[in-house]
Design an enzyme around this catalytic site. Structure first.
Site, PDB file in Angstrom:
ATOM      1  N   HIS A 257       0.757  -1.007   0.084  1.00 30.30           N
ATOM      2  CA  HIS A 257       0.128  -0.005   0.148  1.00 30.30           C
ATOM      3  C   HIS A 257       1.001   1.117   0.051  1.00 30.30           C
ATOM      4  O   HIS A 257       1.856   1.177   0.762  1.00 30.30           O
ATOM      5  CB  HIS A 257      -0.792   0.044   1.110  1.00 30.30           C
ATOM      6  CG  HIS A 257      -2.034   0.831   1.305  1.00 30.30           C
ATOM      7  ND1 HIS A 257      -1.500   2.288   1.142  1.00 30.30           N
ATOM      8  CD2 HIS A 257      -3.294   0.850   1.149  1.00 30.30           C
ATOM      9  CE1 HIS A 257      -3.186   3.017   1.007  1.00 30.30           C
ATOM     10  NE2 HIS A 257      -3.839   2.156   1.122  1.00 30.30           N
ATOM     11  N   ARG A 273      -6.098   9.991  -0.769  1.00 30.18           N
ATOM     12  CA  ARG A 273      -6.110  10.323  -2.148  1.00 30.18           C
ATOM     13  C   ARG A 273      -7.272  10.289  -2.912  1.00 30.18           C
ATOM     14  O   ARG A 273      -7.276  11.240  -3.816  1.00 30.18           O
ATOM     15  CB  ARG A 273      -5.089   9.398  -2.951  1.00 30.18           C
ATOM     16  CG  ARG A 273      -3.539   9.714  -2.190  1.00 30.18           C
ATOM     17  CD  ARG A 273      -2.817   8.730  -2.704  1.00 30.18           C
ATOM     18  NE  ARG A 273      -2.933   7.137  -2.053  1.00 30.18           N
ATOM     19  CZ  ARG A 273      -3.151   5.929  -2.517  1.00 30.18           C
ATOM     20  NH1 ARG A 273      -3.010   5.811  -3.701  1.00 30.18           N
ATOM     21  NH2 ARG A 273      -3.524   4.957  -1.890  1.00 30.18           N
TER      22      ARG A 273
END
Ligand SMILES: Cc1cc2nc3c(=O)[nH]c(=O)nc-3n(C[C@H](O)[C@H](O)[C@H](O)COP(=O)(O)OP(=O)(O)OC[C@H]3O[C@@H](n4cnc5c(N)ncnc54)[C@H](O)[C@@H]3O)c2cc1C
Length: 664
Positions: A257, A273
């Site tokens: 990740h 994000r």
């Protein structure tokens, strides 16, 4: 000898195990769930970002449906998933969301009118329609075409797990906590339960059942840096492997990740994000658009992690005592947004980093680096969730290789998989119980308990390491380091071969290593010793799979074989482990292009033209084109069925209804 009976034994009390248990209990089969920890403390509770399902309620989700979700999932998997399973999944995900809403999950809701969002680093306004007001909202997440990730602020896993756990208790499932399954009971290729250790008093009990379901989560803790909880040690997969009959699938498929915080490894969600947060380098420069002009920070996780790693290697990382990192900037989203939608993230940053990510400018930037996050590999099953080689053994959730994720799973598709596979596989488990009788051989059960007890006695009898020698903890540290350094984001044959040899040697050392504390009850040293025997096997299997797979696909990225090779490697790695062996036997299962709904192609992000084509791809594309041309009158559901019919329990076949378009 103590024996406890139930119709179904579910090993693991996370989202997947609990949802499966609800399904079987509701079909009238007495179901028991085992968990290392109180079930509401399972790792599922840590999921922050959300759950994918194509509801299409908000303006950014308009036009979404099962087809779009399916295409995103297949591309995300780099064509390594089982498309039948991915179809089953995308069809049931909207039903799962609605069921959870019915059980009280407080999904964040759409508000009509103007809404300020941040996209591509810029603030803009979107307008939600009057008729979507109050419906379940979704966010940008997972590199998907449409906004499809439903969420409860940034505590999605928490609220889901609590609701599912409460429902489990309401329907009367028997939950046993602080119990560890250590060895499966099986005979003549049929599984009928597990030997279970009570973690408090050390006693052993045989839990016998008609069907056994492994739902023990991922194996992230075989890596040094991971976002996984300390209980994610893969012992469920280890147990399956140790039968020598059940197989593990694609264990080399491990996801990193992009935004784990440095140094703790605690995750800050991709929702950061998705909501508009950006990645910056040592100069404060937003670098992702240079690498990924289309998807930028929202390309798939394997791609973003690689780009970050590449950028750090170019000398653009931020030096720190814990190694170089990059920055995640969510301050541009504004304090109000963070305090409403990303408050867990804010909490984590305040508690563990001593910063407030809502503070404007560099002061609020979060230090991040890619770390191990998700285990795509697991217990190999068929579409029913059952091991094809060990009858009566099922697996669900992250522990399984049901295989809707292939070589990269999309953000938001995992918690969705847990509940959806629980719903679907739970039905198949119940069907299995309906049509199979269990014959119990108590001698054999006793022998299995003795077998595990012998393992304990062996550990206790082994010589205790002297100063300077490796003990179990040091062996664990070594294993994790090897996995991180040699089987990480970028891989190559030479390093992996070295890593593999080192791991096999370490495993041999482990088998001869004793412990100081000789107690059989509440003894953490003993637990590490026997768990390590399983973890080492998983590490060896993952490394061997990665070493032998001479291509780059999804999260498996080799610097010595940089292309995705559809001609030779469109296949699933299968691993067996014979008793008393030091190495696995690897075999492969081909993926059949002619039965794929979407034949292999470009993912839409990452490096273009990076594939060794399979000649069958063009043939299948032509065949699909002809099916479409020959049936112009068919709607999308009918044409989909023509191209690739998919399996599903009758109960979940109904079409999903969407705002304004019904079941179109
Ligand atoms: C920090 C973080 C954030 C995430 N965020 C998201 C997200 O936003 N969206 C998304 O889709 N996915 C997310 N994921 C992934 C997702 O949360 C997991 O894949 C999923 O919750 C796993 O659920 P599970 O039921 O398979 O396993 P778990 O929730 O890990 O449960 C495993 C269970 O097995 C038990 N157990 C283990 N071994 C044994 C044994 N030997 N005997 C008895 N019991 C045992 C444990 O006690 C536990 O109850 C995230 C993952 C992490 C690490």
């Amino acid at each position: 000898m103590r024996i406890k009976y139930s119709d179904v034994l579910v090993i693991g009390g996370g989202l997947a195990g609990l949802r499966t248990a609800i399904a079987t209990q509701n079909r009238g089969f007495e179901t028991r769930v085992l968990s290392l920890v109180p079930v509401k403390r399972s790792h599922s509770a840590a999921a922050q970002g959300g759950m994918q399902a194509s509801l299409a309620n908000n303006v950014m989700g308009k036009g979404d449906n099962e087809d779009v979700h399916f295409a995103d999932t297949v591309k995300g998997s780099d064509w390594a998933c089982d498309q039948n399973v991915a179809r089953m999944f995308t069809h049931v995900a909207p039903k799962a969301i609605r069921e959870l809403a019915g059980w009280g999950v407080p999904w964040s809701r759409v508000r009509k009118g103007d809404k300020s969002i941040v996209r591509n680093g810029e603030r803009e306004t979107i307008t939600e329609a009057e008729d979507s007001h109050g419906l379940i909202d979704s966010r940008d997440f997972g590199g998907t075409k449409k906004w499809r990730t439903n969420f409860t602020s940034d505590a999605t896993g928490h609220t889901m797990l609590y609701a599912v756990a409460n429902e489990t208790m309401r329907v009367g499932v028997d939950i046993k906590e602080k119990k560890e399954a250590v060895q499966l009971i099986y005979k003549d290729n049929q599984c009928f339960g597990a030997v279970v250790v009570d973690l408090v008093d050390g006693s052993m009990t045989a839990y016998v059942a008609q069907a056994t379901v492994i739902a023990t989560g991922g194996y992230g803790r075989i890596y040094e840096s991971t976002t996984n909880a300390i209980i994610c040690e893969g012992t469920g997969q280890g147990m399956a492997l140790e039968t020598g009959i059940a197989q593990l699938g694609n264990m080399e498929a491990v996801q990193f990740h992009p935004t784990a915080i440095v140094p703790s490894g605690i995750l800050v969600t991709e929702g950061c994000r998705g909501d508009g947060g950006v990645l910056r380098d040592v100069d404060g420069y937003r670098f992702m658009p240079d690498y990924e002009p289309e998807k930028k920070e929202l390309a798939s996780r394997d791609v973003v992690s690689r780009r970050m790693f590449e950028h750090i290697q170019k000398g653009k990382g931020v030096p720190s005592p814990y190694g170089d990192h990059l920055w995640l900037d969510i301050s541009i989203l504004g304090r109000e947004h963070i305090e409403k939608n990303l408050r867990d993230v804010q909490d984590i940053c305040k508690s563990f980093l001593g910063i407030d990510p809502a503070d404007k400018g560099k002061k609020g930037w979060i230090p991040v680096r890619p770390m191990q996050h998700y285990s795509m590999g697991g217990v190999k099953t068929n579409y029913k969730g059952e091991s094809p080689t060990l009858k009566g053994l099922f697996a669900v959730g992250e522990a399984a290789n049901w295989d809707m994720h292939g070589f990269n799973r999309l953000g938001g598709n995992s918690v969705a998989e847990t509940v959806v596979s629980g719903m679907i596989v739970g039905e198949y488990v119940a069907d299995f119980c309906e049509s199979n009788k269990l014959e119990i051989d108590t001698d054999h059960i006793e022998e299995t308990i003795r077998d595990f007890d012998r393992q304990i006695d062996e550990i206790l009898a082994n010589p205790v390491p002297k100063d300077g020698e490796l003990d179990n903890y040091k062996i664990r540290t070594e294993m994790r380091k090897i996995m991180m350094e040699k089987v990480g984001i970028f891989r190559n044959g030479e390093d992996m071969q070295k890593g593999y040899d080192e791991l096999v040697e370490l495993y041999k050392t482990l088998l001869k290593t004793g412990i100081e504390n000789k107690s059989k009850s509440a003894n953490p040293e003993l637990r590490v010793a026997y768990r390590m025997r399983k973890m080492m096997k998983l590490a060896i299997v993952a490394t061997k799979g990665a070493l032998d797979r001479k291509e780059s696909r999804g999260a498996h990225s080799r610097t010595d074989f940089t292309k995705r090779d559809d001609a030779n490697w469109l296949k699933r790695t299968l691993a067996n482990w014979e008793k008393d062996s030091f190495e696995p036997a690897i075999s492969y299962e081909d993926l059949d292009i002619m039965s794929m709904e979407i034949p292999p192609g470009f993912r839409g992000y990452g490096v273009k033209g990076n594939t060794i084509e399979n000649s069958v791809t063009a043939e299948r594309e032509e065949q699909i084109k002809k099916i479409r041309e020959a049936n112009p009158e068919m709607d999308r559901h009918q044409i989909q069925k023509e191209i690739m019919n998919f399996d599903l329990p009758e109960k979940y076949r109904e079409k999903n209804e969407r705002l304004g378009i019904g079941t179109e």
